[in-house]
Design a protein around this motif. Structure first.
Motif, mmCIF file in Angstrom:
data_model
loop_
_atom_site.group_PDB
_atom_site.id
_atom_site.type_symbol
_atom_site.label_atom_id
_atom_site.label_comp_id
_atom_site.label_asym_id
_atom_site.label_seq_id
_atom_site.Cartn_x
_atom_site.Cartn_y
_atom_site.Cartn_z
ATOM 1 N N ILE A 30 0.862 -1.187 0.000
ATOM 2 C CA ILE A 30 0.000 0.000 0.000
ATOM 3 C C ILE A 30 0.896 1.233 0.000
ATOM 4 C CG2 ILE A 30 -1.695 1.340 1.311
ATOM 5 C CD1 ILE A 30 -2.741 -1.359 2.422
ATOM 6 N N VAL A 31 0.628 2.143 -0.933
ATOM 7 C CA VAL A 31 1.427 3.353 -1.075
ATOM 8 C C VAL A 31 0.627 4.593 -0.684
ATOM 9 C CG1 VAL A 31 2.712 4.805 -2.710
ATOM 10 C CG2 VAL A 31 2.892 2.304 -2.836
ATOM 11 N N SER A 32 -0.674 4.606 -0.960
ATOM 12 C CA SER A 32 -1.480 5.793 -0.682
ATOM 13 C C SER A 32 -2.917 5.399 -0.346
ATOM 14 C CB SER A 32 -1.481 6.722 -1.903
ATOM 15 O OG SER A 32 -2.291 7.853 -1.705
ATOM 16 N N ARG A 33 -3.449 6.039 0.681
ATOM 17 C CA ARG A 33 -4.884 5.941 0.986
ATOM 18 C C ARG A 33 -5.418 7.366 0.979
ATOM 19 N NH1 ARG A 33 -4.112 1.565 5.200
ATOM 20 N NH2 ARG A 33 -4.768 -0.297 4.082
ATOM 21 N N LEU A 34 -6.443 7.574 0.180
ATOM 22 C CA LEU A 34 -7.005 8.912 0.020
ATOM 23 C C LEU A 34 -8.152 9.144 0.984
ATOM 24 C CD1 LEU A 34 -7.034 9.127 -3.869
ATOM 25 C CD2 LEU A 34 -5.232 9.803 -2.279
ATOM 26 N N GLY A 35 -8.383 10.378 1.272
ATOM 27 C CA GLY A 35 -9.506 10.803 2.089
ATOM 28 C C GLY A 35 -9.958 12.159 1.596
ATOM 29 N N CYS A 81 0.689 6.674 -18.265
ATOM 30 C CA CYS A 81 -0.027 5.661 -19.048
ATOM 31 C C CYS A 81 0.538 4.264 -18.808
ATOM 32 C CB CYS A 81 0.034 6.010 -20.536
ATOM 33 S SG CYS A 81 -0.841 7.539 -20.949
ATOM 34 N N ASP A 82 1.658 4.178 -18.095
ATOM 35 C CA ASP A 82 2.235 2.907 -17.665
ATOM 36 C C ASP A 82 2.630 3.060 -16.196
ATOM 37 O OD1 ASP A 82 3.205 0.321 -17.653
ATOM 38 O OD2 ASP A 82 5.089 0.827 -18.647
ATOM 39 N N PRO A 83 1.634 3.172 -15.305
ATOM 40 C CA PRO A 83 1.892 3.514 -13.909
ATOM 41 C C PRO A 83 2.492 2.363 -13.105
ATOM 42 C CG PRO A 83 -0.389 2.910 -14.170
ATOM 43 C CD PRO A 83 0.218 2.911 -15.556
ATOM 44 N N ASN A 84 3.086 2.732 -11.970
ATOM 45 C CA ASN A 84 3.576 1.705 -11.056
ATOM 46 C C ASN A 84 2.640 1.494 -9.862
ATOM 47 O OD1 ASN A 84 4.286 4.069 -9.683
ATOM 48 N ND2 ASN A 84 6.442 3.881 -10.209
ATOM 49 N N LEU A 85 1.513 2.223 -9.842
ATOM 50 C CA LEU A 85 0.469 2.028 -8.836
ATOM 51 C C LEU A 85 -0.839 1.676 -9.529
ATOM 52 C CD1 LEU A 85 0.883 5.144 -6.473
ATOM 53 C CD2 LEU A 85 1.961 2.902 -6.252
ATOM 54 N N TRP A 86 -1.701 0.968 -8.806
ATOM 55 C CA TRP A 86 -3.076 0.771 -9.273
ATOM 56 C C TRP A 86 -3.990 0.607 -8.081
ATOM 57 C CZ3 TRP A 86 -2.634 -4.185 -12.764
ATOM 58 C CH2 TRP A 86 -2.203 -5.270 -12.021
ATOM 59 N N TRP A 87 -5.299 0.659 -8.329
ATOM 60 C CA TRP A 87 -6.320 0.676 -7.291
ATOM 61 C C TRP A 87 -6.641 -0.732 -6.788
ATOM 62 C CZ3 TRP A 87 -7.419 5.348 -5.566
ATOM 63 C CH2 TRP A 87 -7.175 6.439 -6.404
ATOM 64 N N VAL A 91 -10.223 4.000 -2.520
ATOM 65 C CA VAL A 91 -9.304 4.998 -1.966
ATOM 66 C C VAL A 91 -7.876 4.504 -1.777
ATOM 67 C CG1 VAL A 91 -11.158 6.275 -0.809
ATOM 68 C CG2 VAL A 91 -9.963 4.438 0.415
ATOM 69 N N THR A 92 -7.569 3.278 -2.197
ATOM 70 C CA THR A 92 -6.254 2.697 -1.918
ATOM 71 C C THR A 92 -5.481 2.385 -3.191
ATOM 72 O OG1 THR A 92 -7.192 1.673 0.072
ATOM 73 C CG2 THR A 92 -5.045 0.873 -0.658
#
Length: 160
Positions: A30-35, A81-87, A91-92
């Motif tokens: 987990i890299v980011s959790r949004l709020g 367009c070639d990300p290293n993160l995905w959902w 929110v994660t």
């Protein structure tokens, strides 16, 4: 809002500022959790029309959008367009693959918006660059295949 402690804001060649790994981050981490504040589409359109600053938002459900608080480090995450993160949920964001120290941490904005009139020029510079990111990118067969079920839930409903 939560951001992995091994990620910091730095100058980005993509868009001014971006998020960068300061240490190795393993695939699946987990890299980011949004709020933020949930709003309807009508409320979001009103924010866009009346705000004199950038409104950072993602689609989290049918007629539901999460507006991130301004000035948070999480909001500095740039598109690729070639990300290293995905959902993994609404929110994660998790590491799609191993991320090396110094690498910019990115996600594909097309996987987090269902706003039909959203469009932006892309400057990611990857070999998969689409040149333009839109709120209709969920309709693209190549992206549906690439990301599988790693879209925000509202878009998974559309993907059926």
């Amino acid at each position: 809002m939560w951001l992995h402690p091994g990620v910091e804001v730095r100058h980005s060649p993509i868009a001014g500022e971006g998020l960068f790994a300061t240490e190795a981050i393993a695939e699946g981490t987990i890299v980011s959790r949004l709020g933020g504040r949930e709003v309807t589409t009508a409320e979001l359109e009103e924010l866009f029309a009346t705000s004199d600053t950038y409104v950072d938002t993602i689609t989290v459900g049918p007629d539901r959008h999460l507006v991130l608080p301004p000035g948070t480090p999480n909001g500095k995450g740039n598109h690729s367009c070639d990300p290293n993160l995905w959902w993994t949920d609404a929110v994660t964001l998790v590491a799609r693959r191993d991320i090396a120290p110094g690498e910019e941490v990115t996600n594909d904005y097309g996987t987090s918006t269902a706003t039909a009139d959203f469009a932006m020029a892309c400057a990611c510079g990857t070999s998969l660059c689409r040149g333009r990111v839109t709120g209709d990118d969920w309709r693209r067969a190549d992206l549906r295949e690439r990301y599988g079920d790693h879209w925000v839930p509202a878009l998974l409903l559309l993907l059926g």
